[in-house]
Design an enzyme around this catalytic site. Structure first.
Site, mmCIF file in Angstrom:
data_model
loop_
_atom_site.group_PDB
_atom_site.id
_atom_site.type_symbol
_atom_site.label_atom_id
_atom_site.label_comp_id
_atom_site.label_asym_id
_atom_site.label_seq_id
_atom_site.Cartn_x
_atom_site.Cartn_y
_atom_site.Cartn_z
ATOM 1 N N HIS A 75 0.834 -1.221 0.000
ATOM 2 C CA HIS A 75 0.000 0.000 0.000
ATOM 3 C C HIS A 75 0.861 1.260 0.000
ATOM 4 C CE1 HIS A 75 -3.372 -2.682 1.204
ATOM 5 N NE2 HIS A 75 -2.414 -3.268 1.914
ATOM 6 N N SER A 89 14.918 21.535 -16.498
ATOM 7 C CA SER A 89 13.711 22.322 -16.740
ATOM 8 C C SER A 89 14.090 23.626 -17.426
ATOM 9 C CB SER A 89 13.020 22.610 -15.407
ATOM 10 O OG SER A 89 12.211 23.766 -15.500
ATOM 11 N N LYS A 93 16.062 21.882 -11.310
ATOM 12 C CA LYS A 93 15.392 20.610 -11.604
ATOM 13 C C LYS A 93 16.275 19.578 -12.297
ATOM 14 C CE LYS A 93 11.668 19.501 -11.094
ATOM 15 N NZ LYS A 93 10.385 19.808 -11.742
ATOM 16 N N GLU A 107 9.663 8.298 -17.001
ATOM 17 C CA GLU A 107 8.312 8.814 -17.244
ATOM 18 C C GLU A 107 7.826 8.447 -18.639
ATOM 19 O OE1 GLU A 107 7.901 12.836 -14.572
ATOM 20 O OE2 GLU A 107 9.294 12.878 -16.230
#
Ligand code: ARG
Length: 461
Positions: free
Chosen positions: A155, A276, A282, A289
């Protein structure tokens, strides 16, 4: 003039040519198409349908076309619809009318089926190799951080501490099953369709076994209708790919989570991450992804082809042409994802300290404490309740399980002995999980050895 233009009194509308053409994508079948034609022609000569001389002329033409395509000199146009028509037209251009004999005892329906089978067989081997490569990267990483401990989750809540190597080896196992699925796909793709003709077989005395042998097939389709209608092997390729991508996407998700500031368990190599355009600080996990995102399109291709086939009457229908983009894009996506993940894993930085810190002070050895009481004879359900109350006490007092003193443990149950405190240590927790397939270092060592042996047996390690 179209190769099938005889019965038509009007030109095909340009719009229709555009709409029905598959050359934009099926040109990728050129190598298989030529190999198939060469085998077909050889067989036609063998059974006396073509003379040896005709066969030699046609074969020479096909070989020249192969060089033209390889070198980029070959011209494509939507008018000629697909790769099969392109090659046949060019053959006739080159060797004259005798080139038209290549299509004796053959239809594009069994021709395209043959080409696609050969293409799938070749791709499966490529995918299998890439799967082993990713497995090798995972196993190497596991070996390099063999004793690193991190929280295991259920979980997405801390559950029980585990070895990082154990976690990576779970993916090794998943990929083993993927491999088996692709091997199964290969078995079903290893069926030679040529000789089915358009749908009913042919009037010529062909030798299908000879063609199969020539092209390396071990079995033949036994039913001509099935041979030209079957796309199961593509569905299997797509479904094995979809499951594989789902596995990669789970790994992607973990890499994304683990590389976040909150976790900090891993850091992607600079060469495998991106920045970024606005936020100078970043470092983004674009690669995992995208692998996660591309899983959607692979699953989509499987769904799309299932829908194309659903309710499709036998035998060939033009709908079947829709199989190719799904197949090609899936294969490209799977191969690219496997390749980049292999390199990304190989260069991944692992922060063992962050993992261990996260595994400590988090109640994840509560089961070990309950197991301790159970080993002393308390029914596990009661042991669970005793430890549950201890957890509640810790939460109320704002401390961790391993902050408890022996006296506090004894107050909860007289069964606790002086060795109970040790049970709260994550190292001991991991150490004791010696059941087969468990996370104990001794078990993980065995699992690593097994995986290494499997991979080196395949020449992948
Ligand atoms: N381009 C077609 C395909 O990919 C080849 C088979 C064409 N057969 C036909 N009867 N139109 O399926």
């Amino acid at each position: 003039m179209k190769l099938w233009g005889g019965r038509f009194s009007k030109e095909t509308a340009a719009e229709v040519e555009e709409f029905t053409a598959s050359i934009g994508f099926d040109r990728r079948l050129w190598e298989e198409d030529i190999a198939g034609s060469l085998a077909h022609v050889k067989m036609l000569a063998e059974v006396g349908v073509l003379t040896a001389e005709e066969a030699a002329t046609i074969s020479r033409g096909l070989e020249e076309i192969r060089e033209e395509i390889k070198s980029g000199a070959f011209a494509y146009s939507a008018e000629l619809e697909d790769i099969h028509m392109h090659i046949e037209r060019r053959l006739i251009e080159k060797v004259g009318p005798v080139g038209g004999k290549v299509h004796t005892a053959r239809s594009r329906n069994d021709q395209v089926a043959l080409d696609t089978h050969l293409w799938v067989l070749r791709k499966v081997d490529e995918v299998l190799k890439l799967i082993s490569g990713l497995q090798a990267a995972l196993v190497r990483k596991a070996r390099a951080h063999q004793n690193a401990i991190l929280p295991g989750y259920t979980h997405l809540q801390h559950a029980q501490p585990i070895l990082f190597a154990h976690h990576l080896l779970a993916y090794f196992e998943m990929l083993e099953r993927d491999r088996a699925r692709f091997l199964g796909c290969r078995e079903r793709a290893d069926l030679m369709p040529l000789g089915a003709g358009a749908l009913a077989g042919t009037t010529f005395p062909i030798d299908r076994e000879l063609v199969a042998r020539e092209l390396g097939f071990s079995k033949l389709y036994e039913n001509s209708l099935d041979a030209v209608s079957d796309r199961d092997y593509i569905l299997e390729f797509l479904s094995a790919s979809a499951i594989l991508m789902v596995h990669l996407s789970r790994l992607a998700e973990e890499l994304i989570l683990w590389s976040s500031q909150e976790f900090g368990f891993v850091e992607l190599d600079d060469a495998f991450s991106t920045g970024s355009s606005i936020m100078p600080q970043k470092k983004n996990p674009d690669v995992p992804e995208l692998v996660r995102g591309k899983t959607g399109r692979v699953v989509g291709h499987l769904t799309a082809l299932l829908m194309v086939l659903k309710g499709l009457p036998l035998a060939y229908n033009k709908d079947l042409q829709e199989d190719k983009e799904a197949l090609f894009d899936t294969a490209d996506t799977v191969c690219a994802s496997l390749k980049i993940f292999t390199d990304l894993i190989a260069t991944l930085k692992v922060n063992e300290g962050r993992m261990l810190a996260a595994a400590r002070g988090d109640f994840s050895t509560a089961t070990d404490l309950a197991d301790y009481l159970a080993r002393r004879g308390l029914p596990f359900r009661e042991a669970h309740a005793v430890v549950g109350r201890l957890v509640q006490k810790c939460l109320a007092e704002g401390k961790a399980l391993e902050d408890l003193t022996l006296d506090e443990l004894r107050a909860a149950s007289p069964l606790f002995g002086s060795d109970a405190l040790a049970a709260l240590q994550v190292e001991q927790s991991v150490e004791r999980r010696t059941s087969r397939g468990g996370t104990a270092p001794a078990r993980v060592e065995e699992a690593l050895k097994r995986a290494e042996a499997v991979l080196s047996g395949r020449g992948a390690l």
